[in-house]
Motif scaffolding. Structure first.
Motif, mmCIF file in Angstrom:
data_model
loop_
_atom_site.group_PDB
_atom_site.id
_atom_site.type_symbol
_atom_site.label_atom_id
_atom_site.label_comp_id
_atom_site.label_asym_id
_atom_site.label_seq_id
_atom_site.Cartn_x
_atom_site.Cartn_y
_atom_site.Cartn_z
ATOM 1 N N THR A 338 14.088 12.554 10.117
ATOM 2 C CA THR A 338 13.610 13.133 11.381
ATOM 3 C C THR A 338 13.989 14.615 11.410
ATOM 4 O O THR A 338 14.966 15.032 10.763
ATOM 5 N N PRO A 339 13.253 15.423 12.178
ATOM 6 C CA PRO A 339 13.594 16.857 12.260
ATOM 7 C C PRO A 339 15.026 17.097 12.733
ATOM 8 O O PRO A 339 15.686 18.013 12.246
ATOM 9 N N GLU A 340 15.517 16.274 13.652
ATOM 10 C CA GLU A 340 16.877 16.546 14.142
ATOM 11 C C GLU A 340 17.931 16.207 13.080
ATOM 12 O O GLU A 340 18.984 16.841 13.023
ATOM 13 N N GLN A 341 17.634 15.235 12.215
ATOM 14 C CA GLN A 341 18.569 14.965 11.109
ATOM 15 C C GLN A 341 18.613 16.163 10.153
ATOM 16 O O GLN A 341 19.676 16.571 9.681
ATOM 17 N N ILE A 342 17.435 16.733 9.895
ATOM 18 C CA ILE A 342 17.371 17.890 8.990
ATOM 19 C C ILE A 342 18.037 19.114 9.630
ATOM 20 O O ILE A 342 18.742 19.868 8.960
ATOM 21 N N ALA A 343 17.817 19.297 10.929
ATOM 22 C CA ALA A 343 18.458 20.434 11.616
ATOM 23 C C ALA A 343 19.978 20.337 11.463
ATOM 24 O O ALA A 343 20.646 21.317 11.117
ATOM 25 N N ASP A 344 20.515 19.144 11.682
ATOM 26 C CA ASP A 344 21.971 18.951 11.527
ATOM 27 C C ASP A 344 22.403 19.283 10.096
ATOM 28 O O ASP A 344 23.408 19.953 9.877
ATOM 29 N N ARG A 345 21.615 18.791 9.135
ATOM 30 C CA ARG A 345 21.960 19.027 7.729
ATOM 31 C C ARG A 345 21.971 20.518 7.418
ATOM 32 O O ARG A 345 22.866 21.011 6.744
#
Ligand code: NAD
Length: 357
Positions: A338-345
Motif C-alpha cells: 500500500t502507499p502508506e507502507q511505502i511512505a513509511d519505508r
C-alpha cells in the motif's frame, strides 16, 4: 526504589505500547501556573525534533502520554519523508485551552523547552494560538511559527501541497495531471479545504462540497459554482476524486465499500481508522495518498520559514510533494504494497542512511 514503585514506573512508561525508539520523554510541571506537560523527543537522527505543542483537557496523564508518544513518532516520519533535516517530537499540555491556559503557563512551558537545549523545537498545534507561541518565545528561541520566525498561517502551504498531491494522484490513475472536467468531492471547507477547493475550481474540476458549517458551503457554492452534499455522504458522491479535509478516521470498514472515487487524496490527518483500511482501499483499486505525505506543506513552511519570510524554498519543497507521491505510487505497485507502507519505508530508509553516515 521499592518493587511497587519500579513496576508502576515500568508499566507506565518503558513498557507503554506506544513507547518505541523514543530518545527522551520529559514530564514537566510548574505548580505556580498549573502547567503539567509531556515533551516527547522521538528521534533526532536528521536534526532537532520539530513538532507542535498541543493543549488538550486529557482525561488522565496516561492518555496524554499515549498522544505524546504516538504524535512524536509520527513527526519523525513526516519530517523525514518531507526531506527536512529535522527529527520528530511533540509536546502535550494537560489543560483546557479555554479555561486553564494562560500566558504564564505558556511562558513556563517555554522555560522547559529551553532546558532541552534545542533537541526539541516547538510550534503551534491544537489548542494553541499565535499569542501563546509569543509567550513561549519570551523564554526560548527553540520555537517556530511566531511572527519573527514564520510565514504566518501554514494552511496555504498545506493546501498547495495537497493540490500538487491530487494532481500526482490523478496522473497515476487517469494518466494525466489535468483536472479539467474531473468530478471531485471535497469534505471540510476550513482553512485548508476552502483553499484546495479554490485551486481545484481554477484547474477546471467539477466540485461537490460538504461541511457541517453551512456558511462555508454557501461560500463555496457562490465562489466556485460548487454543488453541496450531505457531509456524512461526501465519500459516497459520484466522483473521480475524494478529498477529505475535515477530521480523521473517515476511511473505515463502513465507508470504504461506499466510496465511488478512484482516488482519495486530502489534507485530513489520520484518515485511515486502522492499517487494515489501507489494505481494503488497495483491494478495491482505490489509490490513497498517505495523509502525512500529502499534508506536509504546513510543517515544511514552519520548518523552513526564516525571519522576513522568503517563501521560495518553502514553495519548492511543498511542490515536491507531488513527486514524492508519484515515487510512492510507483514503488507500491512494484512491491505490491500500500502507499502508506511505502511512505513509511521511504521515511525509515532516509533515517537509516543518515544514521550510517
Ligand atoms: P479547520 O478546522 O479550519 O477546518 C475543518 C473544517 O471541517 C471546518 O470547516 C469544519 O466545520 C469541517 N468539518 C468538521 N467535521 C466535519 C464533517 N464531519 N464533515 C464535513 N466537514 C466537517 O481545519 P484545517 O486547518 O482546514 O485542517 C483540516 C484537516 O487538515 C485537519 O484534519 C487537520 O488536522 C489537517 N491538517 C491541517 C494542516 C494545516 O496547515 N492547517 C496541516 C496538516 C494537516
Amino acid at each position: 526504589m521499592n518493587a511497587l514503585h519500579t513496576s508502576v514506573h515500568h508499566s507506565a512508561v518503558f513498557d507503554h505500547p506506544e513507547m518505541g525508539e523514543h530518545e527522551n520523554v520529559v514530564f514537566v510541571q510548574d505548580k505556580d501556573t498549573g502547567l503539567s506537560a509531556i515533551i516527547a523527543v522521538h528521534d533526532t537522527t536528521l536534526g532537532p525534533a520539530l513538532g507542535g505543542c498541543r493543549v488538550w483537557p486529557y482525561e488522565n496523564p496516561a492518555d496524554a502520554l499515549t498522544d505524546a508518544l504516538r504524535l512524536s513518532r509520527g513527526m519523525t516520519y513526516k519530517n523525514s519523508l518531507a526531506g527536512l533535516d529535522l527529527g520528530g517530537g511533540k509536546a502535550v499540555i494537560m489543560a483546557d485551552p479555554r479555561k486553564e491556559k494562560s500566558p504564564e503557563m505558556m511562558e513556563a512551558f517555554g522555560r522547559h523547552v529551553e532546558r532541552l537545549a534545542g533537541t526539541y523545537i516547538t510550534a503551534e498545534d491544537v489548542g494553541v494560538s499565535p499569542d501563546d507561541m509569543e509567550a513561549v518565545a519570551r523564554h526560548t528561541d527553540h520555537v517556530r511559527g511566531t511572527s519573527d520566525t514564520g510565514l504566518g498561517d501554514p494552511s496555504p502551504y498545506t493546501a498547495l501541497g495537497v493540490f500538487e498531491g491530487i494532481k500526482a494522484s490523478a496522473n497515476h490513475v487517469f494518466g494525466s495531471h489535468d483536472l479539467s472536467g474531473k468530478k471531485v468531492s471535497l469534505q471540510g471547507l476550513g482553512h485548508v479545504g476552502f483553499d484546495v477547493a479554490g485551486k481545484l475550481h481554477k484547474a477546471g474540476a467539477r466540485l461537490t462540497v460538504s461541511d457541517i458549517h453551512a456558511p462555508a458551503v454557501l461560500r463555496a457554492i457562490e465562489a466556485f459554482g460548487a454543488t453541496a452534499a450531505d457531509p456524512a455522504e461526501a465519500h459516497m458522491v459520484d466522483a473521480d476524486i475524494f478529498v477529505p479535509c475535515a477530521l480523521g478516521a473517515g476511511l473505515n470498514a463502513r465507508t470504504i465499500p461506499q466510496i465511488q472515487a478512484r482516488v482519495v487524496a486530502g489534507a485530513a490527518n489520520n484518515q485511515l481508522q486502522t492499517p487494515a483500511d489501507g489494505i481494503a482501499l488497495r483491494k478495491r483499486g482505490i489509490l490513497y495518498a498517505p495523509d502525512y505525505a500529502i499534508n506536509a506543506g504546513g510543517v515544511i513552511s514552519i520548518a523552513l520559514a526564516t525571519p522576513g519570510g522568503d517563501d521560495i524554498a518553502v514553495t519548492e519543497k511543498t511542490m515536491a510533494i507531488g513527486e514524492t507521491l508519484s515515487a510512492i505510487y510507483e514503488r507500491a505497485e512494484r512491491d505490491e504494497a500500500t502507499p502508506e507502507q511505502i511512505a513509511d519505508r521511504m521515511a525509515e530508509e532516509r533515517l537509516s542512511k543518515a544514521s550510517n553516515l
